[in-house]
Design a protein around this motif. Sequence first.
Motif, short mmCIF file in Angstrom:
data_model
loop_
_atom_site.label_atom_id
_atom_site.label_comp_id
_atom_site.label_asym_id
_atom_site.label_seq_id
_atom_site.Cartn_x
_atom_site.Cartn_y
_atom_site.Cartn_z
N ALA A 1 0.86 -1.20 -0.07
CA ALA A 1 -0.01 -0.03 0.03
C ALA A 1 0.87 1.31 -0.23
N ALA A 2 2.04 1.33 0.67
CA ALA A 2 2.76 2.37 0.97
C ALA A 2 3.41 2.68 -0.62
N ALA A 3 4.08 1.63 -1.07
CA ALA A 3 4.66 1.86 -2.21
C ALA A 3 3.67 2.40 -3.54
N ALA A 4 2.32 1.96 -3.38
CA ALA A 4 1.44 2.37 -4.28
C ALA A 4 1.15 4.08 -4.06
N ALA A 5 1.13 4.08 -2.83
CA ALA A 5 0.71 5.75 -2.54
C ALA A 5 1.79 6.54 -2.86
N VAL A 6 3.11 6.19 -2.53
CA VAL A 6 4.18 7.16 -2.74
C VAL A 6 4.72 7.30 -4.41
N GLU A 7 3.86 6.44 -5.34
CA GLU A 7 3.93 6.57 -6.69
C GLU A 7 3.29 7.69 -7.26
N VAL A 8 2.13 8.13 -6.40
CA VAL A 8 1.32 9.10 -6.90
C VAL A 8 1.76 10.36 -6.77
N VAL B 1 -8.08 0.30 4.68
CA VAL B 1 -6.52 0.76 4.99
C VAL B 1 -6.67 2.20 5.44
N ASP B 2 -5.87 2.77 6.22
CA ASP B 2 -5.61 4.11 6.66
C ASP B 2 -4.44 4.27 6.26
N ILE B 3 -4.19 5.28 5.61
CA ILE B 3 -2.85 5.84 5.18
C ILE B 3 -2.51 7.38 5.38
N SER B 4 -1.72 7.64 5.96
CA SER B 4 -1.35 8.89 6.43
C SER B 4 -0.05 9.61 5.75
N ILE B 5 -0.19 10.66 4.94
CA ILE B 5 0.56 11.09 4.06
C ILE B 5 1.18 12.67 4.11
N ILE C 1 -6.83 -10.12 -1.97
CA ILE C 1 -7.36 -9.55 -0.70
C ILE C 1 -8.51 -8.30 -1.16
N LYS C 2 -9.76 -8.47 -0.98
CA LYS C 2 -10.69 -7.08 -1.42
C LYS C 2 -10.40 -6.00 -0.62
N VAL C 3 -10.17 -4.85 -1.11
CA VAL C 3 -9.95 -3.70 -0.44
C VAL C 3 -11.29 -3.09 -0.22
N SER C 4 -12.09 -2.73 0.84
CA SER C 4 -13.24 -2.16 0.71
C SER C 4 -13.05 -0.50 0.90
N ALA C 5 -12.00 -0.10 1.81
CA ALA C 5 -11.90 1.25 1.82
C ALA C 5 -10.52 1.64 1.91
N VAL C 6 -10.05 2.85 1.41
CA VAL C 6 -8.78 3.42 1.79
C VAL C 6 -9.18 4.65 2.07
#
Length: 122
Positions: free
Chosen positions: A28-35, A74-78, A107-112
Amino acid sequence: MNENKDYITRQTEKGSINISNDVIAAVAAAAAVEVEGVSGLVSGAGKDIAQFLGGKKNLGSGVKLNMDGDDLNVDISILLTVGTEINAAAKKIQSSVIDAVEATTGIKVSAVNVHVSGLSLR
Protein backbone atom coordinates in the motif's frame (compact mmCIF):
# COMPACT_ATOMS: atom_id res chain seq x y z
CA MET A 1 6.20 -18.44 11.18
CA ASN A 2 7.23 -15.51 13.34
CA GLU A 3 4.80 -15.43 16.26
CA ASN A 4 5.33 -11.68 16.80
CA LYS A 5 3.79 -10.67 13.48
CA ASP A 6 0.16 -10.28 12.55
CA TYR A 7 -1.00 -12.13 9.47
CA ILE A 8 -4.08 -12.12 7.31
CA THR A 9 -4.93 -15.76 6.70
CA ARG A 10 -6.93 -17.10 3.79
CA GLN A 11 -8.00 -20.72 3.76
CA THR A 12 -7.88 -22.57 0.45
CA GLU A 13 -8.72 -26.14 -0.48
CA LYS A 14 -4.99 -26.94 -0.37
CA GLY A 15 -4.14 -25.23 2.92
CA SER A 16 -3.76 -21.71 4.22
CA ILE A 17 -2.09 -18.60 2.85
CA ASN A 18 -0.67 -16.24 5.48
CA ILE A 19 0.34 -12.74 4.42
CA SER A 20 2.04 -10.51 6.96
CA ASN A 21 0.37 -7.18 7.68
CA ASP A 22 3.82 -5.63 7.14
CA VAL A 23 3.87 -6.97 3.57
CA ILE A 24 0.40 -5.64 2.79
CA ALA A 25 1.26 -2.27 4.36
CA ALA A 26 4.45 -2.09 2.27
CA VAL A 27 2.48 -2.76 -0.93
CA ALA A 28 0.00 0.00 0.00
CA ALA A 29 2.81 2.42 0.89
CA ALA A 30 4.67 1.76 -2.36
CA ALA A 31 1.50 2.41 -4.36
CA ALA A 32 0.78 5.64 -2.49
CA VAL A 33 4.23 7.20 -2.87
CA GLU A 34 4.11 6.62 -6.64
CA VAL A 35 1.23 9.09 -6.92
CA GLU A 36 2.32 12.52 -8.16
CA GLY A 37 2.42 15.06 -5.35
CA VAL A 38 3.01 12.57 -2.53
CA SER A 39 6.29 13.38 -0.82
CA GLY A 40 6.13 10.69 1.84
CA LEU A 41 4.24 8.82 4.51
CA VAL A 42 3.75 9.89 8.11
CA SER A 43 4.12 7.44 10.97
CA GLY A 44 4.13 7.84 14.74
CA ALA A 45 6.92 9.97 16.20
CA GLY A 46 8.19 7.08 18.30
CA LYS A 47 8.68 4.89 15.24
CA ASP A 48 10.48 7.68 13.40
CA ILE A 49 12.86 8.20 16.33
CA ALA A 50 13.55 4.46 16.63
CA GLN A 51 14.35 4.26 12.91
CA PHE A 52 16.62 7.31 13.17
CA LEU A 53 18.52 5.64 16.04
CA GLY A 54 19.22 2.57 13.93
CA GLY A 55 16.04 0.56 14.30
CA LYS A 56 14.64 -1.55 11.49
CA LYS A 57 12.89 0.52 8.83
CA ASN A 58 9.33 -0.53 8.18
CA LEU A 59 8.31 0.15 4.59
CA GLY A 60 4.67 0.28 5.68
CA SER A 61 5.08 3.06 8.24
CA GLY A 62 2.11 5.37 7.99
CA VAL A 63 -0.24 2.55 6.98
CA LYS A 64 -2.76 0.88 9.27
CA LEU A 65 -4.80 -2.16 8.29
CA ASN A 66 -8.10 -3.38 9.65
CA MET A 67 -9.70 -6.61 8.47
CA ASP A 68 -13.52 -6.50 8.48
CA GLY A 69 -14.73 -10.00 7.66
CA ASP A 70 -13.27 -10.70 4.22
CA ASP A 71 -12.73 -7.02 3.43
CA LEU A 72 -9.67 -4.96 4.20
CA ASN A 73 -9.78 -1.31 5.30
CA VAL A 74 -6.60 0.73 4.84
CA ASP A 75 -5.72 3.97 6.62
CA ILE A 76 -2.75 5.82 5.15
CA SER A 77 -1.18 9.04 6.43
CA ILE A 78 0.71 11.11 3.87
CA LEU A 79 2.62 14.30 3.22
CA LEU A 80 1.85 16.17 0.03
CA THR A 81 4.04 18.60 -1.85
CA VAL A 82 2.92 22.23 -1.59
CA GLY A 83 0.70 23.09 -4.55
CA THR A 84 -0.71 19.59 -4.99
CA GLU A 85 -4.48 19.44 -5.43
CA ILE A 86 -5.42 17.51 -2.28
CA ASN A 87 -8.70 15.92 -3.42
CA ALA A 88 -7.30 14.77 -6.75
CA ALA A 89 -4.18 13.29 -5.12
CA ALA A 90 -6.23 11.54 -2.42
CA LYS A 91 -8.52 9.93 -5.02
CA LYS A 92 -5.48 8.72 -7.02
CA ILE A 93 -3.97 7.28 -3.83
CA GLN A 94 -7.20 5.43 -3.09
CA SER A 95 -7.30 3.90 -6.58
CA SER A 96 -3.60 3.04 -6.63
CA VAL A 97 -3.66 1.39 -3.20
CA ILE A 98 -6.79 -0.64 -3.99
CA ASP A 99 -5.38 -1.81 -7.34
CA ALA A 100 -1.96 -2.71 -5.92
CA VAL A 101 -3.17 -4.54 -2.79
CA GLU A 102 -5.90 -6.48 -4.59
CA ALA A 103 -3.61 -7.45 -7.49
CA THR A 104 -0.77 -8.47 -5.19
CA THR A 105 -2.66 -10.27 -2.43
CA GLY A 106 -6.09 -11.18 -3.81
CA ILE A 107 -7.65 -9.56 -0.72
CA LYS A 108 -10.61 -7.24 -1.42
CA VAL A 109 -9.99 -3.68 -0.22
CA SER A 110 -13.28 -2.09 0.80
CA ALA A 111 -11.94 1.32 1.86
CA VAL A 112 -8.80 3.42 1.70
CA ASN A 113 -8.91 6.35 4.10
CA VAL A 114 -6.33 8.97 3.18
CA HIS A 115 -5.11 11.27 5.95
CA VAL A 116 -3.23 14.30 4.67
CA SER A 117 -1.02 15.03 7.68
CA GLY A 118 1.12 17.80 6.28
CA LEU A 119 2.79 19.55 3.38
CA SER A 120 6.40 19.55 2.27
CA LEU A 121 8.37 21.86 0.01
CA ARG A 122 9.82 19.09 -2.13
